[in-house]
Design a protein around this motif. Sequence first.
Motif, PDB file in Angstrom:
ATOM      1  N   GLU A 150       0.828   5.956   4.619  1.00 25.01           N
ATOM      2  CA  GLU A 150       0.515   4.564   4.296  1.00 25.01           C
ATOM      3  C   GLU A 150       1.642   3.925   3.493  1.00 25.01           C
ATOM      4  O   GLU A 150       2.023   2.772   3.739  1.00 25.01           O
ATOM      5  CB  GLU A 150      -0.799   4.514   3.511  1.00 25.01           C
ATOM      6  N   ALA A 151       2.223   4.686   2.549  1.00 22.49           N
ATOM      7  CA  ALA A 151       3.338   4.157   1.760  1.00 22.49           C
ATOM      8  C   ALA A 151       4.553   3.893   2.645  1.00 22.49           C
ATOM      9  O   ALA A 151       5.230   2.859   2.500  1.00 22.49           O
ATOM     10  CB  ALA A 151       3.683   5.143   0.649  1.00 22.49           C
ATOM     11  N   LEU A 153       3.941   0.753   4.633  1.00 21.77           N
ATOM     12  CA  LEU A 153       4.059  -0.446   3.813  1.00 21.77           C
ATOM     13  C   LEU A 153       5.521  -0.792   3.551  1.00 21.77           C
ATOM     14  O   LEU A 153       5.922  -1.972   3.601  1.00 21.77           O
ATOM     15  CB  LEU A 153       3.311  -0.250   2.491  1.00 21.77           C
ATOM     16  N   VAL A 154       6.333   0.209   3.290  1.00 20.09           N
ATOM     17  CA  VAL A 154       7.762  -0.033   3.065  1.00 20.09           C
ATOM     18  C   VAL A 154       8.405  -0.600   4.324  1.00 20.09           C
ATOM     19  O   VAL A 154       9.182  -1.578   4.262  1.00 20.09           O
ATOM     20  CB  VAL A 154       8.460   1.276   2.626  1.00 20.09           C
ATOM     21  N   ALA A 155       8.076  -0.014   5.474  1.00 19.92           N
ATOM     22  CA  ALA A 155       8.644  -0.518   6.725  1.00 19.92           C
ATOM     23  C   ALA A 155       8.184  -1.935   7.017  1.00 19.92           C
ATOM     24  O   ALA A 155       8.950  -2.768   7.522  1.00 19.92           O
ATOM     25  CB  ALA A 155       8.256   0.415   7.877  1.00 19.92           C
ATOM     26  N   GLU A 156       6.924  -2.216   6.691  1.00 20.31           N
ATOM     27  CA  GLU A 156       6.405  -3.558   6.928  1.00 20.31           C
ATOM     28  C   GLU A 156       7.082  -4.586   6.025  1.00 20.31           C
ATOM     29  O   GLU A 156       7.421  -5.696   6.457  1.00 20.31           O
ATOM     30  CB  GLU A 156       4.893  -3.573   6.711  1.00 20.31           C
ATOM     31  N   VAL A 157       7.302  -4.200   4.754  1.00 26.18           N
ATOM     32  CA  VAL A 157       7.993  -5.107   3.829  1.00 26.18           C
ATOM     33  C   VAL A 157       9.418  -5.373   4.297  1.00 26.18           C
ATOM     34  O   VAL A 157       9.910  -6.509   4.267  1.00 26.18           O
ATOM     35  CB  VAL A 157       7.977  -4.516   2.407  1.00 26.18           C
ATOM     36  N   GLU A 158      10.089  -4.329   4.774  1.00 23.67           N
ATOM     37  CA  GLU A 158      11.444  -4.519   5.261  1.00 23.67           C
ATOM     38  C   GLU A 158      11.472  -5.437   6.474  1.00 23.67           C
ATOM     39  O   GLU A 158      12.374  -6.284   6.605  1.00 23.67           O
ATOM     40  CB  GLU A 158      12.058  -3.167   5.618  1.00 23.67           C
ATOM     41  N   ALA A 159      10.468  -5.262   7.359  1.00 26.65           N
ATOM     42  CA  ALA A 159      10.422  -6.145   8.526  1.00 26.65           C
ATOM     43  C   ALA A 159      10.135  -7.582   8.127  1.00 26.65           C
ATOM     44  O   ALA A 159      10.693  -8.532   8.699  1.00 26.65           O
ATOM     45  CB  ALA A 159       9.361  -5.645   9.501  1.00 26.65           C
ATOM     46  N   ALA A 203      -3.159  13.635   0.773  1.00 29.98           N
ATOM     47  CA  ALA A 203      -1.873  13.141   0.263  1.00 29.98           C
ATOM     48  C   ALA A 203      -0.952  12.743   1.409  1.00 29.98           C
ATOM     49  O   ALA A 203      -0.177  11.782   1.283  1.00 29.98           O
ATOM     50  CB  ALA A 203      -1.222  14.218  -0.603  1.00 29.98           C
ATOM     51  N   GLU A 204      -1.042  13.457   2.539  1.00 26.81           N
ATOM     52  CA  GLU A 204      -0.213  13.088   3.692  1.00 26.81           C
ATOM     53  C   GLU A 204      -0.566  11.708   4.202  1.00 26.81           C
ATOM     54  O   GLU A 204       0.319  10.924   4.584  1.00 26.81           O
ATOM     55  CB  GLU A 204      -0.372  14.121   4.805  1.00 26.81           C
ATOM     56  N   ASP A 205      -1.866  11.381   4.230  1.00 28.85           N
ATOM     57  CA  ASP A 205      -2.279  10.046   4.666  1.00 28.85           C
ATOM     58  C   ASP A 205      -1.746   8.977   3.726  1.00 28.85           C
ATOM     59  O   ASP A 205      -1.309   7.896   4.168  1.00 28.85           O
ATOM     60  CB  ASP A 205      -3.808   9.973   4.738  1.00 28.85           C
ATOM     61  N   ILE A 256       4.618   1.041  17.691  1.00 34.22           N
ATOM     62  CA  ILE A 256       4.745  -0.345  18.109  1.00 34.22           C
ATOM     63  C   ILE A 256       5.138  -1.220  16.926  1.00 34.22           C
ATOM     64  O   ILE A 256       5.987  -2.099  17.033  1.00 34.22           O
ATOM     65  CB  ILE A 256       3.410  -0.833  18.724  1.00 34.22           C
ATOM     66  N   ALA A 257       4.516  -0.948  15.796  1.00 35.44           N
ATOM     67  CA  ALA A 257       4.785  -1.709  14.575  1.00 35.44           C
ATOM     68  C   ALA A 257       4.346  -0.853  13.399  1.00 35.44           C
ATOM     69  O   ALA A 257       3.562   0.091  13.558  1.00 35.44           O
ATOM     70  CB  ALA A 257       4.040  -3.047  14.595  1.00 35.44           C
ATOM     71  N   PRO A 258       4.836  -1.158  12.186  1.00 36.80           N
ATOM     72  CA  PRO A 258       4.379  -0.419  11.004  1.00 36.80           C
ATOM     73  C   PRO A 258       2.866  -0.541  10.827  1.00 36.80           C
ATOM     74  O   PRO A 258       2.269  -1.572  11.137  1.00 36.80           O
ATOM     75  CB  PRO A 258       5.144  -1.078   9.855  1.00 36.80           C
ATOM     76  N   ARG A 259       2.266   0.555  10.350  1.00 41.46           N
ATOM     77  CA  ARG A 259       0.820   0.662  10.100  1.00 41.46           C
ATOM     78  C   ARG A 259       0.000   0.738  11.392  1.00 41.46           C
ATOM     79  O   ARG A 259      -1.219   0.745  11.342  1.00 41.46           O
ATOM     80  CB  ARG A 259       0.287  -0.499   9.250  1.00 41.46           C
ATOM     81  N   TYR A 260       0.669   0.781  12.525  1.00 43.04           N
ATOM     82  CA  TYR A 260      -0.050   0.914  13.796  1.00 43.04           C
ATOM     83  C   TYR A 260       0.424   2.195  14.480  1.00 43.04           C
ATOM     84  O   TYR A 260       1.170   2.173  15.457  1.00 43.04           O
ATOM     85  CB  TYR A 260       0.190  -0.309  14.688  1.00 43.04           C
TER      86      TYR A 260
END
Length: 890
Positions: free
Chosen positions: A809-810, A813-819, A803-805, A319-323
């Motif tokens: 998360e990284a 965060l990148v997708a959220e910053v781009e949005a 490390a996968e988690d 639905i959205a980054p981090r979700y």
Amino acid sequence: MASQGEKQAQPFTDIFDEDEAEKSFLLSKPTCLIVLGKPGSGKKTLARKLAQIWKCIYIEALEVIEMNIREETEYGLKCQELLFKGQSISEELVTEMILKKIESPEAAHFGYVLSGLPSLSEEYMTVSQQIEKIKHLKLKPDFLVNIKCSDYDLCQRISGQRQHPDSGQVYQRNQWDPKVNEKQKKNSEQHGEENEEEVEEQEEEEAAEDSLKMSEILHQLVQRPEDFLENAEERVGMYKDIMLRSLEDLMAEQDSQYLIELDGNQQPDELLASVVVRLQSMGVPNGAPVTRLQSQQEEMLEGLENDELFRVLSSFKQIAPRYRWRRSRWGQACPVALKEGDIVMGDPELAVSFLGKMYVLSSPEALKKFMLNPRPYLLPPMPIPPCKVLVFGPPFSGRTTICNLIANKYKGKVLDMTELIQLHIEESREQNIEQVRRDTVEKAITAVKNRLELEKQLKEPGDLKELSSVKEADGSEETTKMREEINLEEESSEVKSDIIQEGMSEITADHPEVQAMVEAAVKSASESEVILSPEIYAETLERAIAELTKKNKDRFPGAPEKGGWVVDNYPLSEDHWSALSEKGLLPDTVVCLKDTEKDGGCILRRTYLANKDEINSKILRRLEDEALEKKEAAARREMQEVLTLEEEQQSQEAAEEKGEKFEDNDEQLPPETEHVSQEQSGDSAGYKEESNRSEHAPLEEEQIPSTQPEQSTTSLVTEPEPEIVLPEFEEDDFLDIPEMEIIKRMIDLFMNDWQIVESEIKHSSQVQVVVLEIAEQTPESLLNQIVLVMEEPFKYHGWELSAEDLDEEAEDLVAEVEAEEENEIAEEENEDEEDEEKAKEKKRHMGDAKHFCPVSLKENYVLYPGLSELAAKYQEKIYYFSNPEYREKF
């Protein structure tokens, strides 16, 4: 202290508990609306758009007919048949299809927007009857949307409608009439110069669209007969005469808060916006859609294990980054199959998301059911195990008690195979007895005939003739008499042989000897053990489970359709397990109760306490036998001593006699006289011996009591016979008792059989195996361990932050910053690394304890800051811990 106790009773959780919120939604009634208005007021258009935005089911006569024909339902086939014959579909059939759609599973989950009911046609039901039907629906409409419009405006709008014959789309007058367009332009120019730019853009777009449509469609548009002005006026008049009064009464009864009245002269989009704003202001929930989680790279899901699979699925259609989509309590188990009573692992290709969680379905049919209405499969008490349990254990291991506790826990029933199979055992025993009776009768008749034949051969007349020939040699009168008697005997033997011959031919099942032999064989067969095949056990259990499923289906609200059985006393063997597998009756959980500590001391003690009187009697009998053997051994030793003493005395006497003989032999005698003297001396010696015996006899009688009886009397006095008393047993003393050897062998036999069957069970990947030690355990503690294993697959599980988690998360965060960069002002470039780390932590989905250690908070009431290095995830939220031990405990 009281306040502290109250605080301790309340867990540290968010007041907006996700599970409670989900449960509340699943139990809530879906939003249902009905759109009312005059014919041609735009009811269908508004209802269709509203259902699309609000995620509801659109129900209208034409839509329902097309859906039934497309899906080839029973109603659809009837409609298709009528249309092929050139007949119209009756109002009764249309009304039935609409009502069935209202009661469908998808309407029960998503809700509905109803249009076209009540209908002007009273062919099947009058308007008042239709309104009463609406009032008594299972899913009653929550909102009434009434579109109001004047008769003149409505008739003018209807008469201005044109339809494209190929596409069937209807165009309003302002879409095809150039004069109306010019009026709209003049009106827009009079509004002022504030919105000149917007008007110009709209004019350009409308001009482009009109140029295309008018050139291609205008000459093809036609006016439908029902859109003629006179027909429109007639329909509006009929509406006012037949329906208006009843609808006004219905709206008067409706709560004004749930009555939405609209101006029919507005555009359809404006009407839709008005309804949506009204529903949103009242907090009416939308329908919750079910989303398929599919990816173009389907091969990436093959061969993935549980955690890896959900990690991949969680990133599909975010639905959205981090979700990301979160794991559910079902794990990879199919919710539909579990509700039906079967634990079946789902297919990753049939994964869906609902209310932010992932579910994996096992088949296309299950996927269709879940997509239509997921509520019945997710409502509490689901997910719970269906309770299909087999309990094995040696005698006196508490097997039956555990079965009853498990059945009581899940409101099930114990199926005792000993009772279920008893009828088959009796039938098999009767068949065996009847077969033995038939076989024995034939054998017994043959045996009796053989015996009679043997007797006949032994009583031949030739024997008597030999006897008579011997007697004739005397020639006396006695021989003549004997001859006569022999002749009589020969005649009687011939008669007897004839009788035996006749009896042999007449021997039947009623012969006494035959009956005796048959009774002995039948008694032996009735006492013999009956062994049934594993298939008979499996068939018996299958029938019992089918009968139980019918009776115990609603054992508690929301219970799975199947299950609710616990099997006791089922044979433990590889063949019986294979028979269950072939019948599809494998349990979900197999419980093995064993007692390997102290070589089965717990079971031995239970056996002793259950059969105390019998075992004590056996122990007393054994002790008595041992005491009797000791007593007999002592008596034999005493007797041996007496015999040895007598032998010593006799040897002394013999030595004395030999000394006298040597003195007599010293005198030399002539041979004759010597011979006579030897005889005389022998006679005299015999006489002397007899006289010596007579003289010494009283002496011996006195000597024997003086030696042995004194000892016996002293032993009787000094050593009285001890009384036999049962020993007092400690816990481990049962191991060395001979009376427990049978139980020990039974325990060893059970463990050997269990090792064989356990290897076979492990081939069934879906079967849980619970092996429990019963020593120093209560039935309640054993039950808790079994329930814990049974319900373990349906609980949330945490895992260490990996490390996968961190990579996920990284990425988020990148997708959220781009949005954010696309929609907002770009962030400042010169930020310190520490600020970036803090920003990351702020954006993390933290648990209820935030950055404090939840274990320290729960156990010590201390807000101890956790370390980001010691992090874990639970329900897709991150928790920090103060030390590794607390993280392991969490």
